[in-house]
Design a protein around this motif. Structure first.
Motif, PDB file in Angstrom:
ATOM      1  N   TYR A   1       0.802  -1.148  -0.448  1.00  0.00           N
ATOM      2  CA  TYR A   1       0.005   0.032   0.310  1.00  0.00           C
ATOM      3  C   TYR A   1       0.837   1.127  -0.265  1.00  0.00           C
ATOM      4  CZ  TYR A   1      -3.402   3.392   1.434  1.00  0.00           C
ATOM      5  OH  TYR A   1      -4.259   4.678   1.151  1.00  0.00           O
ATOM      6  N   VAL A   2       2.195   1.626   0.771  1.00  0.00           N
ATOM      7  CA  VAL A   2       3.124   2.916   0.674  1.00  0.00           C
ATOM      8  C   VAL A   2       3.253   2.251  -0.496  1.00  0.00           C
ATOM      9  CG1 VAL A   2       4.255   3.899   2.509  1.00  0.00           C
ATOM     10  CG2 VAL A   2       2.373   2.901   3.636  1.00  0.00           C
ATOM     11  N   GLY A   3       4.569   0.849  -0.549  1.00  0.00           N
ATOM     12  CA  GLY A   3       5.105   1.328  -2.063  1.00  0.00           C
ATOM     13  C   GLY A   3       6.668   1.062  -1.099  1.00  0.00           C
ATOM     14  N   ARG A   4       6.776   0.966  -0.119  1.00  0.00           N
ATOM     15  CA  ARG A   4       8.432   0.822   0.474  1.00  0.00           C
ATOM     16  C   ARG A   4       8.638  -0.437   1.142  1.00  0.00           C
ATOM     17  NH1 ARG A   4      10.359   6.284   0.137  1.00  0.00           N
ATOM     18  NH2 ARG A   4      12.705   5.001   1.007  1.00  0.00           N
TER      19      ARG A   4
ATOM     20  N   VAL B   1      -7.716 -15.172  10.232  1.00  0.00           N
ATOM     21  CA  VAL B   1      -8.812 -14.959   9.262  1.00  0.00           C
ATOM     22  C   VAL B   1      -8.002 -13.418   8.994  1.00  0.00           C
ATOM     23  CG1 VAL B   1     -10.697 -12.638   9.960  1.00  0.00           C
ATOM     24  CG2 VAL B   1     -10.942 -14.679  11.302  1.00  0.00           C
ATOM     25  N   ALA B   2      -7.300 -13.062   9.326  1.00  0.00           N
ATOM     26  CA  ALA B   2      -6.655 -11.859   8.428  1.00  0.00           C
ATOM     27  C   ALA B   2      -6.272 -12.061   7.303  1.00  0.00           C
ATOM     28  CB  ALA B   2      -5.699 -10.264   9.341  1.00  0.00           C
ATOM     29  N   LEU B   3      -5.162 -13.080   7.046  1.00  0.00           N
ATOM     30  CA  LEU B   3      -4.427 -12.903   5.663  1.00  0.00           C
ATOM     31  C   LEU B   3      -5.824 -13.920   4.703  1.00  0.00           C
ATOM     32  CD1 LEU B   3      -1.811 -14.989   6.814  1.00  0.00           C
ATOM     33  CD2 LEU B   3      -1.787 -12.364   6.085  1.00  0.00           C
ATOM     34  N   PRO B   4      -6.955 -14.436   4.524  1.00  0.00           N
ATOM     35  CA  PRO B   4      -8.137 -15.046   4.088  1.00  0.00           C
ATOM     36  C   PRO B   4      -8.387 -13.897   3.705  1.00  0.00           C
ATOM     37  CG  PRO B   4      -7.669 -16.455   6.217  1.00  0.00           C
ATOM     38  CD  PRO B   4      -6.244 -15.513   6.276  1.00  0.00           C
ATOM     39  N   LEU B   5      -8.874 -12.908   5.048  1.00  0.00           N
ATOM     40  CA  LEU B   5     -10.534 -11.690   4.264  1.00  0.00           C
ATOM     41  C   LEU B   5      -9.163 -11.270   3.256  1.00  0.00           C
ATOM     42  CD1 LEU B   5     -12.480 -10.710   4.623  1.00  0.00           C
ATOM     43  CD2 LEU B   5     -11.416  -8.831   7.300  1.00  0.00           C
ATOM     44  N   VAL B   6      -7.996 -10.459   4.013  1.00  0.00           N
ATOM     45  CA  VAL B   6      -7.776  -9.602   2.317  1.00  0.00           C
ATOM     46  C   VAL B   6      -7.040 -10.502   0.951  1.00  0.00           C
ATOM     47  CG1 VAL B   6      -6.482  -7.922   4.321  1.00  0.00           C
ATOM     48  CG2 VAL B   6      -5.500  -9.977   3.364  1.00  0.00           C
ATOM     49  N   GLY B   7      -7.310 -11.709   1.442  1.00  0.00           N
ATOM     50  CA  GLY B   7      -7.058 -11.997   0.026  1.00  0.00           C
ATOM     51  C   GLY B   7      -8.842 -12.125  -0.615  1.00  0.00           C
ATOM     52  N   LEU B   8      -9.588 -12.406   0.115  1.00  0.00           N
ATOM     53  CA  LEU B   8     -11.090 -12.995  -0.672  1.00  0.00           C
ATOM     54  C   LEU B   8     -11.098 -11.221  -0.947  1.00  0.00           C
ATOM     55  CD1 LEU B   8     -12.973 -14.885   1.829  1.00  0.00           C
ATOM     56  CD2 LEU B   8     -12.622 -15.181   0.095  1.00  0.00           C
ATOM     57  N   LEU B   9     -10.647  -9.729  -0.978  1.00  0.00           N
ATOM     58  CA  LEU B   9     -11.138  -8.849  -1.454  1.00  0.00           C
ATOM     59  C   LEU B   9      -9.748  -8.130  -2.505  1.00  0.00           C
ATOM     60  CD1 LEU B   9     -11.705  -7.279   2.030  1.00  0.00           C
ATOM     61  CD2 LEU B   9     -13.122  -8.044   1.063  1.00  0.00           C
ATOM     62  N   GLY B  10      -9.270  -9.482  -2.634  1.00  0.00           N
ATOM     63  CA  GLY B  10      -8.778  -8.778  -3.731  1.00  0.00           C
ATOM     64  C   GLY B  10      -6.747  -9.158  -3.438  1.00  0.00           C
TER      65      GLY B  10
ATOM     66  N   PRO C   1      -0.612 -11.033  -2.348  1.00  0.00           N
ATOM     67  CA  PRO C   1       0.697 -10.422  -2.211  1.00  0.00           C
ATOM     68  C   PRO C   1       1.983 -10.581  -3.260  1.00  0.00           C
ATOM     69  CG  PRO C   1       0.356 -12.374  -0.019  1.00  0.00           C
ATOM     70  CD  PRO C   1      -0.961 -12.301  -1.839  1.00  0.00           C
ATOM     71  N   GLY C   2       2.968  -9.787  -3.218  1.00  0.00           N
ATOM     72  CA  GLY C   2       4.122  -9.682  -4.126  1.00  0.00           C
ATOM     73  C   GLY C   2       3.147  -9.624  -5.810  1.00  0.00           C
ATOM     74  N   ALA C   3       1.948  -9.652  -5.809  1.00  0.00           N
ATOM     75  CA  ALA C   3       1.977  -9.325  -7.403  1.00  0.00           C
ATOM     76  C   ALA C   3       0.846  -7.729  -7.751  1.00  0.00           C
ATOM     77  CB  ALA C   3       0.647  -9.948  -7.395  1.00  0.00           C
ATOM     78  N   ILE C   4       0.672  -7.232  -8.973  1.00  0.00           N
ATOM     79  CA  ILE C   4       0.130  -5.625  -8.915  1.00  0.00           C
ATOM     80  C   ILE C   4      -1.543  -5.946  -8.795  1.00  0.00           C
ATOM     81  CG2 ILE C   4      -0.404  -4.780 -10.814  1.00  0.00           C
ATOM     82  CD1 ILE C   4       2.310  -4.702 -12.538  1.00  0.00           C
ATOM     83  N   ASN C   5      -2.101  -5.084  -7.390  1.00  0.00           N
ATOM     84  CA  ASN C   5      -2.652  -5.092  -6.928  1.00  0.00           C
ATOM     85  C   ASN C   5      -3.819  -3.506  -7.561  1.00  0.00           C
ATOM     86  OD1 ASN C   5      -3.218  -7.246  -4.765  1.00  0.00           O
ATOM     87  ND2 ASN C   5      -0.677  -6.068  -4.660  1.00  0.00           N
ATOM     88  N   THR C   6      -5.166  -3.956  -7.374  1.00  0.00           N
ATOM     89  CA  THR C   6      -5.435  -2.778  -8.362  1.00  0.00           C
ATOM     90  C   THR C   6      -5.708  -1.947  -6.912  1.00  0.00           C
ATOM     91  OG1 THR C   6      -7.811  -3.725  -7.236  1.00  0.00           O
ATOM     92  CG2 THR C   6      -7.419  -4.684  -9.708  1.00  0.00           C
ATOM     93  N   PRO C   7      -6.013  -0.329  -7.376  1.00  0.00           N
ATOM     94  CA  PRO C   7      -5.966   0.932  -5.611  1.00  0.00           C
ATOM     95  C   PRO C   7      -7.861  -0.194  -5.319  1.00  0.00           C
ATOM     96  CG  PRO C   7      -6.299   1.576  -8.339  1.00  0.00           C
ATOM     97  CD  PRO C   7      -6.687   0.249  -8.277  1.00  0.00           C
ATOM     98  N   GLU C   8      -8.659  -0.945  -5.828  1.00  0.00           N
ATOM     99  CA  GLU C   8      -9.389  -1.340  -4.477  1.00  0.00           C
ATOM    100  C   GLU C   8      -8.882  -2.204  -3.840  1.00  0.00           C
ATOM    101  OE1 GLU C   8     -11.065   0.600  -8.412  1.00  0.00           O
ATOM    102  OE2 GLU C   8     -10.170  -0.937  -8.122  1.00  0.00           O
ATOM    103  N   SER C   9      -7.990  -3.469  -4.286  1.00  0.00           N
ATOM    104  CA  SER C   9      -7.997  -4.795  -3.354  1.00  0.00           C
ATOM    105  C   SER C   9      -6.443  -3.750  -2.537  1.00  0.00           C
ATOM    106  CB  SER C   9      -6.865  -5.366  -3.770  1.00  0.00           C
ATOM    107  OG  SER C   9      -5.539  -4.498  -4.664  1.00  0.00           O
ATOM    108  N   LEU C  10      -6.183  -2.118  -2.827  1.00  0.00           N
ATOM    109  CA  LEU C  10      -5.039  -1.701  -2.139  1.00  0.00           C
ATOM    110  C   LEU C  10      -5.821  -1.181  -0.715  1.00  0.00           C
ATOM    111  CD1 LEU C  10      -2.548  -0.377  -4.491  1.00  0.00           C
ATOM    112  CD2 LEU C  10      -2.028  -2.589  -2.997  1.00  0.00           C
TER     113      LEU C  10
END
Length: 460
Positions: free
Chosen positions: A267-270, A389-398, A401-410
């Motif tokens: 998200y922060v890109g650093r 809970v946390a890791l599967p939830l952010v995965g379900l929301l798109g 890790p390590g990929a190019i993510n959409t603004p919505e998933s970020l």
């Protein structure tokens, strides 16, 4: 302002006792972060098999934690109740640590059976130390605020242990880069194991030889069974408040920890700042204990816990204002998080011993070890739920890790990272806000206990 008792334990003795928290806390991080990938990738056991072994080995905790708690409560010996268990667990802990962290010293290339057996032995030894030490810490002081002071020493030592173990891999990387030979996973794991053993041996000897264990109260004439002890302890409404509040505290902390690197990197890109910021939080965490001890002196334990949890709510909500360019705000919130770190855990741990006093007055049975074992299991359950809970939830929301993510998933990653801990800490504050065992009531309980113990004590 409420002042601590003048009957204070010497600072050097508390430091010797709390030094045990350095290797115990330092062992937890490699077990969760470094050892699974080392055995899965470098030793070729595979992620699925290693994950199953580590998960099943922790099932023992649900059995051994309360069992050791009850047995240490009932132990009577010339050396005390807690010390025999700690002394018996120490060699198991030492040998299993060497076998898990440095299997090459045994001339072995470990397989699944080696890892499974030594993990079980390690966790049994760890439990035989951790639960009696927690109960001993709860009973080392009888006075309300002095118990907070004991836990503060443990909090500082725990933060120092986590910080040192986090620094080791980074230091090895720097040394390897300077020498032109990067440190491999085997070296990092072996050095972390060495750190655990080098700090553990003098700490265990110091605690056993230099710190007194308070005498056991007179035994109840009619001992209850293990199941009844467990049922009676768990039904206490004040204990339930402490347990559920601690569950929420730990849940919030672990949601944040499990997503921290993803948030800073993606998200922060650093990604270059992720490890440093995570370390920065633990640097300031070393200073958190004394700050919250002073607040506890002024407000009392449960009110200090509420204030600490509300502070963490505000800090996590502040993360909603962080944008990829807002690095100063992110740094400030990371420092604030470090200074608020463990505020709830510190006070809640001290409150467990107060609840144990109340239960002993009501039932005649000392269940301090059992109560701390239940408290330990609650924290472990929250750890499992947070990661599950946390890791599967952010995965379900798109988020990937390590990929190019959409603004919505970020954005989804940011919302879970900020709001998940905020809601958990708010729940913790609410759960403990009505806790009724304050300093005045506890002083009355202690007075009644001392009178009854004196009446039951055998004549000289």
């Amino acid at each position: 302002m409420a002042r601590p008792s003048t009957d204070r334990l010497p600072a050097w003795r508390l430091a010797v006792f709390a030094a045990l928290a350095i290797p115990l806390a330092g062992a937890g991080l490699p077990l969760a972060v470094y050892l699974p990938p080392y055995y899965a990738q470098d030793l070729g056991l595979g992620l699925g098999l290693v994950g199953l072994i580590f998960m099943l080995s922790r099932v023992w905790d649900a059995i051994t934690d309360p069992l050791v708690g009850v047995l240490s409560d009932r132990t009577r010996s010339r050396f005390g109740r807690r010390k025999p268990w700690i002394a018996a667990g120490a060699p198991l802990f030492v040998i299993a640590t060497a076998a898990i962290f440095a299997p090459h010293l045994f001339g072995m290339k470990p397989g699944a059976i080696w890892l499974s057996v030594w993990l079980v032995i390690f966790y049994i030894g760890w439990t035989m130390i951790q639960i009696p030490v927690s109960a001993w810490a709860g009973q080392l002081a009888a006075q309300y605020h002095e118990r907070s002071r004991v836990q503060t020493y443990f909090q500082v030592a725990t933060a120092a242990g986590l910080l040192l173990v986090l620094i080791l891999p980074a230091a090895l990387d720097q040394l390897g880069a300077s020498a032109g030979r990067p440190a491999d996973a085997e070296m990092k794991v072996a050095v972390m194991g060495g750190f655990i053993l080098v700090t553990f041996v003098p700490a265990i000897l110091g605690a056993l030889l230099l710190v007194h264990e308070p005498p056991a109260p007179p035994p109840h004439p009619q001992q209850t069974g293990f199941r009844r002890d467990l049922a009676l302890a768990a039904r206490d409404p004040l204990l339930l408040k402490v347990l559920t509040s601690d569950f929420a505290v730990t849940l919030g902390q672990l949601i944040r920890s499990s997503l921290f690197v993803f948030f800073v990197s993606a998200y922060v890109g650093r990604p270059d700042l992720a490890a440093g910021l995570f370390l920065l939080q633990f640097v300031f965490g070393v200073f958190a204990g004394p700050i919250w001890l002073r607040i506890g002196y002024r407000l009392g334990k449960h009110r200090a816990a509420v204030v600490g949890e509300l502070a963490q709510v505000a800090i996590n909500l502040g993360l909603l204002a962080v944008t990829p360019g807002a690095l100063p705000l992110l740094f400030a919130l990371t420092v604030a998080q470090g200074l608020a770190q463990g505020s709830g855990n510190l006070m809640l741990r001290a409150m467990v011993a107060d609840v144990a006093d109340k239960q002993r007055l009501e039932t005649g049975v000392d269940r301090t070890g059992l109560l701390f074992s239940i408290f330990s299991l609650t924290g472990k359950a929250a750890t499992a739920v947070a990661v599950g809970v946390a890791l599967p939830l952010v995965g379900l929301l798109g988020f990937k890790p390590g990929a190019i993510n959409t603004p919505e998933s970020l954005l989804a990653l940011k919302l879970v990272f900020a709001l998940g801990p905020a809601v958990a800490h708010l729940a913790s504050a609410w759960l403990i806000s009505g806790f009724s065992l304050d300093e005045t009531r506890h002083a009355d309980i202690r007075s009644q206990l001392e009178q009854r113990d004196a009446a039951l004590a055998p004549a000289e």
